[in-house]
Design a protein around this motif. Sequence first.
Motif, PDB file in Angstrom:
ATOM      1  N   LEU A 174      -2.822   1.790  -2.490  1.00  0.00           N
ATOM      2  CA  LEU A 174      -2.927   0.354  -2.223  1.00  0.00           C
ATOM      3  C   LEU A 174      -4.340  -0.160  -2.476  1.00  0.00           C
ATOM      4  O   LEU A 174      -4.786  -1.116  -1.867  1.00  0.00           O
ATOM      5  CB  LEU A 174      -2.517   0.059  -0.774  1.00  0.00           C
ATOM      6  CG  LEU A 174      -1.111   0.498  -0.363  1.00  0.00           C
ATOM      7  CD1 LEU A 174      -0.840   0.119   1.079  1.00  0.00           C
ATOM      8  CD2 LEU A 174      -0.057  -0.084  -1.271  1.00  0.00           C
ATOM      9  N   ALA A 185      -7.415  -0.856  -5.688  1.00  0.00           N
ATOM     10  CA  ALA A 185      -7.723  -0.966  -7.117  1.00  0.00           C
ATOM     11  C   ALA A 185      -9.227  -0.836  -7.279  1.00  0.00           C
ATOM     12  O   ALA A 185      -9.995  -1.440  -6.532  1.00  0.00           O
ATOM     13  CB  ALA A 185      -7.255  -2.317  -7.659  1.00  0.00           C
ATOM     14  N   ALA A 220      -3.545 -14.243  -4.478  1.00  0.00           N
ATOM     15  CA  ALA A 220      -3.040 -13.160  -5.329  1.00  0.00           C
ATOM     16  C   ALA A 220      -2.723 -13.642  -6.749  1.00  0.00           C
ATOM     17  O   ALA A 220      -2.907 -12.897  -7.714  1.00  0.00           O
ATOM     18  CB  ALA A 220      -1.796 -12.539  -4.702  1.00  0.00           C
ATOM     19  N   GLU A 230      -7.346 -13.293  -7.401  1.00  0.00           N
ATOM     20  CA  GLU A 230      -7.409 -11.837  -7.513  1.00  0.00           C
ATOM     21  C   GLU A 230      -7.375 -11.323  -8.951  1.00  0.00           C
ATOM     22  O   GLU A 230      -8.155 -10.431  -9.299  1.00  0.00           O
ATOM     23  CB  GLU A 230      -6.289 -11.208  -6.684  1.00  0.00           C
ATOM     24  CG  GLU A 230      -6.494  -9.751  -6.408  1.00  0.00           C
ATOM     25  CD  GLU A 230      -5.549  -9.277  -5.327  1.00  0.00           C
ATOM     26  OE1 GLU A 230      -6.035  -8.572  -4.431  1.00  0.00           O
ATOM     27  OE2 GLU A 230      -4.348  -9.606  -5.377  1.00  0.00           O
ATOM     28  N   ILE A 264     -10.242  -8.874 -10.531  1.00  0.00           N
ATOM     29  CA  ILE A 264      -9.930  -7.580 -11.149  1.00  0.00           C
ATOM     30  C   ILE A 264     -10.490  -7.532 -12.563  1.00  0.00           C
ATOM     31  O   ILE A 264     -11.148  -6.560 -12.947  1.00  0.00           O
ATOM     32  CB  ILE A 264      -8.405  -7.323 -11.126  1.00  0.00           C
ATOM     33  CG1 ILE A 264      -7.964  -7.074  -9.680  1.00  0.00           C
ATOM     34  CG2 ILE A 264      -8.033  -6.149 -12.019  1.00  0.00           C
ATOM     35  CD1 ILE A 264      -6.458  -7.011  -9.489  1.00  0.00           C
ATOM     36  N   TRP A 295      -6.060  -3.014  -0.179  1.00  0.00           N
ATOM     37  CA  TRP A 295      -5.042  -3.852   0.443  1.00  0.00           C
ATOM     38  C   TRP A 295      -4.725  -3.340   1.836  1.00  0.00           C
ATOM     39  O   TRP A 295      -4.615  -2.139   2.069  1.00  0.00           O
ATOM     40  CB  TRP A 295      -3.776  -3.826  -0.413  1.00  0.00           C
ATOM     41  CG  TRP A 295      -2.612  -4.507   0.218  1.00  0.00           C
ATOM     42  CD1 TRP A 295      -1.687  -3.948   1.047  1.00  0.00           C
ATOM     43  CD2 TRP A 295      -2.244  -5.865   0.076  1.00  0.00           C
ATOM     44  NE1 TRP A 295      -0.768  -4.874   1.433  1.00  0.00           N
ATOM     45  CE2 TRP A 295      -1.087  -6.063   0.846  1.00  0.00           C
ATOM     46  CE3 TRP A 295      -2.771  -6.942  -0.628  1.00  0.00           C
ATOM     47  CZ2 TRP A 295      -0.453  -7.298   0.932  1.00  0.00           C
ATOM     48  CZ3 TRP A 295      -2.131  -8.160  -0.539  1.00  0.00           C
ATOM     49  CH2 TRP A 295      -0.994  -8.338   0.229  1.00  0.00           C
ATOM     50  N   GLY A 344       3.881   1.194  -3.680  1.00  0.00           N
ATOM     51  CA  GLY A 344       2.600   1.864  -3.860  1.00  0.00           C
ATOM     52  C   GLY A 344       2.757   3.365  -3.987  1.00  0.00           C
ATOM     53  O   GLY A 344       2.037   4.004  -4.764  1.00  0.00           O
ATOM     54  N   TRP A 381       0.508  -2.698  -7.477  1.00  0.00           N
ATOM     55  CA  TRP A 381      -0.222  -3.816  -8.080  1.00  0.00           C
ATOM     56  C   TRP A 381       0.621  -4.594  -9.075  1.00  0.00           C
ATOM     57  O   TRP A 381       0.275  -5.711  -9.441  1.00  0.00           O
ATOM     58  CB  TRP A 381      -1.523  -3.340  -8.716  1.00  0.00           C
ATOM     59  CG  TRP A 381      -2.474  -2.887  -7.637  1.00  0.00           C
ATOM     60  CD1 TRP A 381      -2.701  -1.606  -7.253  1.00  0.00           C
ATOM     61  CD2 TRP A 381      -3.238  -3.710  -6.777  1.00  0.00           C
ATOM     62  NE1 TRP A 381      -3.587  -1.582  -6.199  1.00  0.00           N
ATOM     63  CE2 TRP A 381      -3.942  -2.860  -5.890  1.00  0.00           C
ATOM     64  CE3 TRP A 381      -3.415  -5.084  -6.660  1.00  0.00           C
ATOM     65  CZ2 TRP A 381      -4.789  -3.338  -4.910  1.00  0.00           C
ATOM     66  CZ3 TRP A 381      -4.272  -5.551  -5.686  1.00  0.00           C
ATOM     67  CH2 TRP A 381      -4.952  -4.696  -4.822  1.00  0.00           C
ATOM     68  N   GLU A 382       1.736  -4.038  -9.479  1.00  0.00           N
ATOM     69  CA  GLU A 382       2.652  -4.785 -10.350  1.00  0.00           C
ATOM     70  C   GLU A 382       3.330  -5.862  -9.549  1.00  0.00           C
ATOM     71  O   GLU A 382       3.760  -6.866  -9.983  1.00  0.00           O
ATOM     72  CB  GLU A 382       3.693  -3.853 -10.963  1.00  0.00           C
ATOM     73  CG  GLU A 382       3.104  -2.867 -11.943  1.00  0.00           C
ATOM     74  CD  GLU A 382       4.125  -1.872 -12.448  1.00  0.00           C
ATOM     75  OE1 GLU A 382       5.317  -2.142 -12.394  1.00  0.00           O
ATOM     76  OE2 GLU A 382       3.708  -0.809 -12.898  1.00  0.00           O
TER      77      GLU A 382
END
Length: 172
Positions: free
Chosen positions: A97, A99, A123, A127, A131, A144, A165, A171-172
């Motif tokens: 969870l 990145a 999100a 986010e 990223i 997360w 996860g 994350w998808e």
Amino acid sequence: MSTPKKPTPASKKPTSGSKKPAPGSGRSSSRKPLLYGAVIVVAAGLLGFASYKATAPGSSPKETSATGPAAEVSADAQAGVYPELAKLARRDAGDKLAAGRADAPVVLIEYADFKCGYCGKFARDTEPELIKEYVENGTLRIEWRNFPIFGEESENAARGAWAAGQQDRFWE
């Protein structure tokens, strides 16, 4: 011979010219809303001006240049970090969870609920940019944390996200 009686105050009928204005009526009361409005406008203007002066570019008495304190980078990666806050980051390389690199200099711990509209906006809008800009170059790690506060549906969504996860699909 009879003398005429003087009328008593109770028996007097007021004439149109002798009427007293009712309390709250008249000129002075019609100006009160204007006075209140003017005071509010002046106060808002003063607050706006003070806010502008406080945040205007170049308003800081200490200007920093390229050689000033803002340009100095500490060699110690933990400088300025509160130990109790540093303990909150898991920094586990196998965290499904999270990145970003486990040794990234900055860790963002995101507490969110899948039913929260503000969390969803973050999100979708913010986010991905974080990223792209910071996680991919190794500066930032996002960890997360499920924070289901909106009831059973939130809890079910948090469980589903955790399960995703575990399959490397969070994350998808």
